[in-house]
Design an enzyme around this catalytic site. Structure first.
Site, PDB file in Angstrom:
ATOM      1  N   LYS A 182       0.845  -1.197   0.000  1.00  0.00           N
ATOM      2  CA  LYS A 182       0.000   0.000   0.000  1.00  0.00           C
ATOM      3  C   LYS A 182       0.876   1.241   0.000  1.00  0.00           C
ATOM      4  CE  LYS A 182      -1.720   2.626   3.103  1.00  0.00           C
ATOM      5  NZ  LYS A 182      -1.726   3.978   2.426  1.00  0.00           N
ATOM      6  N   GLY A 234       7.217   4.734   8.296  1.00  0.00           N
ATOM      7  CA  GLY A 234       6.344   5.881   8.510  1.00  0.00           C
ATOM      8  C   GLY A 234       6.534   6.458   9.900  1.00  0.00           C
ATOM      9  N   SER A 235       5.498   7.073  10.420  1.00  0.00           N
ATOM     10  CA  SER A 235       5.589   7.786  11.687  1.00  0.00           C
ATOM     11  C   SER A 235       5.659   6.818  12.862  1.00  0.00           C
ATOM     12  CB  SER A 235       4.387   8.714  11.859  1.00  0.00           C
ATOM     13  OG  SER A 235       3.215   7.960  12.106  1.00  0.00           O
ATOM     14  N   THR A 236       6.267   7.278  13.939  1.00  0.00           N
ATOM     15  CA  THR A 236       6.367   6.464  15.147  1.00  0.00           C
ATOM     16  C   THR A 236       4.998   6.176  15.729  1.00  0.00           C
ATOM     17  OG1 THR A 236       8.577   7.289  15.653  1.00  0.00           O
ATOM     18  CG2 THR A 236       7.301   6.419  17.495  1.00  0.00           C
ATOM     19  N   GLU A 237       4.095   7.152  15.665  1.00  0.00           N
ATOM     20  CA  GLU A 237       2.751   6.954  16.216  1.00  0.00           C
ATOM     21  C   GLU A 237       2.040   5.789  15.531  1.00  0.00           C
ATOM     22  OE1 GLU A 237      -1.512   9.361  16.584  1.00  0.00           O
ATOM     23  OE2 GLU A 237       0.275  10.399  15.827  1.00  0.00           O
ATOM     24  N   GLY A 239       3.521   3.434  13.801  1.00  0.00           N
ATOM     25  CA  GLY A 239       4.300   2.232  14.075  1.00  0.00           C
ATOM     26  C   GLY A 239       3.906   1.582  15.389  1.00  0.00           C
ATOM     27  N   GLU A 256      10.334   0.821  10.438  1.00  0.00           N
ATOM     28  CA  GLU A 256      11.329   1.890  10.243  1.00  0.00           C
ATOM     29  C   GLU A 256      10.589   3.194  10.435  1.00  0.00           C
ATOM     30  OE1 GLU A 256      12.984   4.895   8.926  1.00  0.00           O
ATOM     31  OE2 GLU A 256      12.912   4.042   6.908  1.00  0.00           O
ATOM     32  N   CYS A 290      13.370  10.625   7.188  1.00  0.00           N
ATOM     33  CA  CYS A 290      13.310  10.138   8.565  1.00  0.00           C
ATOM     34  C   CYS A 290      14.659  10.243   9.256  1.00  0.00           C
ATOM     35  CB  CYS A 290      12.805   8.699   8.581  1.00  0.00           C
ATOM     36  SG  CYS A 290      13.715   7.596   7.473  1.00  0.00           S
ATOM     37  N   GLU A 387       9.922  15.367  15.813  1.00  0.00           N
ATOM     38  CA  GLU A 387      10.253  15.288  14.391  1.00  0.00           C
ATOM     39  C   GLU A 387       9.371  16.260  13.610  1.00  0.00           C
ATOM     40  OE1 GLU A 387      11.202  11.776  11.197  1.00  0.00           O
ATOM     41  OE2 GLU A 387       9.359  11.585  12.365  1.00  0.00           O
TER      42      GLU A 387
END
Length: 476
Positions: A182, A234-237, A239, A256, A290, A387
C-alpha cells in the site's frame, strides 16, 4: 556575486498520467469497491489523478491473489529463476528512469535532480542487488536452506515513494515471498507505474499486488489474517499502533519509524565541507527524511564561524519548481504536512529560539516553506525533540565530546547521526557511543543497497538493505 540561473525545466511530456487508476491485483488493474482519492501536485495544487480507496473486500482479493501466487508459482520457483525477474525489473526501471523521475517529482514535490540522480538509480540498484541474492540465500547466514515467510503486507510513506517500494519489494521477492503493498495516499502514482513495470517484466500474476488508499486501507492490510509478514515505514505513532495490532499473532514485523538525528560538528572539522553536509542532511528532499540531520550540534568555539558560513550557503538555495533542474528545495508534500511544519516552527519562536529563514521568493500556489534554522535552542525545546519532517534545523552547541554524545543521545529516537572531524580515532570513539542505527562520518544521507539501515528505540526495529534485509523475509 551569485550566478543567476535561467529556468531549465524538465518536460512533463515523458509521462502519461491517467485520469483514474484501479487497483493492481493478480497481475491486472481492476476496479475497487471503495471510494476515490484525489492525488495532487504539491507544487501547483493541480489534481493529477484519482485512485481507489481500497476497502476490506479489495484487500481480501489482493491477499488471496498473493497467497495463490506464493503457493503455486513464486514460493516453489528456484532462486535462480526469481533472480531473472528481479534483474529484468531493474533493467526496465533503468530504461524508464526519466519517466519515473518526472512522475515522482510531479506527485511528491521533490526536485527533479534528486529524483533523477538519487531515487531512481537507487531503485534499480536495489533490484540488481537482491537479484544477486536470490540464488545464494543458503550462504546469507540464516541457515543452509532458508525458506520464505509467505505473504508480505507492506505499507510505505510519501517521502520516497518509489525508493521505499524497492526497499520493501526487492528483498521480499528475492526470498520467495509474495507482496501486497500500500503506497501513501498522497503519492501513489509511481507505485502504479511500478505495477506496469511488473506487467512489462512478465512477473507471474499475484506476486506483486498494489492496493491504494489511506490509513484505513493500511490497517486492513496489516491486520489481515492472511498476511505473514508486516513491513512499515512511517511515523512512530502509526508504528506503535501496528506493533500493538500484531502483538500476540504469528506475524513477523519490521518497523522503520521517525528520527531526530544529531549532526555533530567538532572544532577541527573543515567548515565548508561540514556546511555542505549540514545542508544535505536537513534540506535534501525538503527535510522529508526520517534520518534527516535536524539537530545540529556544533562545538562552541566554532559556532559563530560555522553559522555565518551556513547562512551564506542557505542564501544560495533555490526554492521553486520541482521540475526545474536548478531547484534545490521543492514543495512540501501536502497541505497537512505544511501546516505541521508551520505550527512547530511558530512554537520554536514562542519558546524563545531565534529564527532565521533563507531569503527566497516562494511561489503563490502550492505548498512551500523557506529553509529555516533556529539558534538559541535547548534540549527542552519541542523543535529539538519532535520530528518536524520539514526544512527546519535546530542548532545546539557543546563544549566537550562527552557533552556532544549526551546531547545527541538525549532523544527518544535512534535512527541516524553524523560526525564531522578530521580525526579518525574521534570518529570511531564517538560512533561507538551514539545510540543510532546509522552513523555517517564526514558525510550525510549516503545510501547503498548493500548497507543495512534501521534504528533503535522509537525509530523502530529490524533492518532493511544488505544481507541483514533478507532476515525478516526468511522463516527460521
Amino acid at each position: 556575486m551569485a550566478f543567476e540561473y535561467a529556468p531549465a525545466p524538465e518536460s512533463r511530456s515523458v509521462v502519461d498520467i491517467r485520469e483514474s487508476y484501479g487497483l493492481f491485483i493478480d497481475g491486472e488493474f481492476a476496479d475497487g469497491a471503495g471510494g476515490r482519492i484525489k492525488t495532487v501536485n504539491p507544487a501547483t495544487e493541480e489534481v493529477l489523478s484519482e485512485v481507489v480507496e481500497a476497502d476490506a473486500a479489495d484487500v481480501d482479493r489482493a491477499v488471496a491473489a498473493a497467497r495463490r501466487a506464493y503457493d503455486r508459482v513464486w514460493g516453489p520457483m528456484p532462486g535462480r529463476e526469481r533472480a531473472k525477474y528481479l534483474y529484468r525489473i531493474a533493467r526496465i526501471v533503468q530504461e524508464r528512469a526519466r519517466e519515473l523521475a518526472v512522475l515522482e517529482s510531479i506527485d511528491n514535490g521533490k526536485p527533479i535532480r534528486e529524483s533523477r540522480d538519487v531515487d531512481v538509480p537507487l531503485v534499480a540498484a536495489h533490484f540488481f542487488y537482491y537479484a544477486g541474492w536470490a540464488d545464494k540465500l543458503g550462504y546469507a547466514g540464516f541457515g543452509p536452506d532458508p525458506k520464505p515467510v509467505g505473504v508480505a503486507g507492506q505499507v510505505i510513506p510519501w517521502n520516497f515513494p518509489l525508493l521505499m517500494l524497492a526497499w520493501k519489494i526487492a528483498p521480499a521477492l528475492a526470498c520467495g515471498n509474495t507482496v501486497v503493498l500500500k503506497p501513501a495516499e498522497t503519492t501513489p502514482l509511481t507505485a502504479l507505474a511500478f505495477a506496469e513495470i511488473c506487467q512489462q517484466a512478465e512477473l507471474p500474476a499475484g506476486v506483486v499486488n498494489i492496493v491504494t488508499g489511506a490509513g484505513e486501507t493500511g490497517r486492513l492490510l496489516v491486520e489481515h489474517p492472511g498476511v505473514d509478514k508486516v513491513a512499515f515505514t512511517g511515523s512512530t505513532e502509526v508504528g506503535k499502533q501496528i506493533a500493538r495490532s500484531v502483538a500476540g499473532t504469528r506475524k513477523r514485523v519490521t518497523l522503520e519509524l521517525g528520527g531526530k538525528a544529531a549532526n555533530i560538528v567538532f572544532d577541527d572539522a573543515p567548515i565548508d565541507q561540514a556546511v555542505e553536509g549540514i545542508v544535505n542532511g536537513i534540506f535534501f528532499n525538503q527535510g522529508h527524511v526520517c534520518c534527516a540531520g535536524s539537530r545540529l550540534l556544533v562545538q562552541e568555539s566554532i559556532a559563530d564561524d560555522l553559522l555565518a558560513a551556513l547562512k551564506r550557503r542557505m542564501s544560495l538555495l533555490r526554492v521553486g519548481d520541482p521540475l526545474d533542474k536548478n531547484t534545490d528545495v521543492g514543495a512540501i508534500n501536502s497541505a497537512a504536512q505544511l501546516e505541521r511544519v508551520r505550527q512547530l516552527s511558530e512554537l520554536g519562536t514562542s519558546e524563545g529560539a531565534e529564527r532565521w529563514s533563507a531569503p527566497c521568493e516562494l511561489p503563490e500556489r502550492g505548498f512551500w516553506f523557506a529553509p529555516t534554522i533556529f539558534t538559541g535552542v535547548s534540549q527542552a525545546h519541542r523543535i529539538a525533540r519532535e520530528e518536524i519532517f520539514g526544512p527546519v534545523l535546530s542548532v545546539l552547541t557543546f563544549r566537550t565530546p562527552a557533552e556532544a554524545v549526551e546531547k545527541a543521545n538525549n532523544t527518544p529516537y535512534g535512527l541516524s547521526a553524523g560526525i564531522w572531524t578530521e580525526k579518525g580515532s574521534r570518529i570511531l570513539a564517538i560512533a561507538d557511543k551514539l545510540r543510532a542505527g546509522v552513523v555517517w562520518a564526514n558525510t550525510f544521507n549516503k545510501f547503498d543497497p548493500a548497507s543495512p539501515f534501521g534504528g533503535y528505540k522509537e525509530s523502530g526495529y529490524g533492518r532493511e538493505g544488505g544481507r541483514h534485509g533478507l532476515e525478516a523475509y526468511l522463516a527460521k
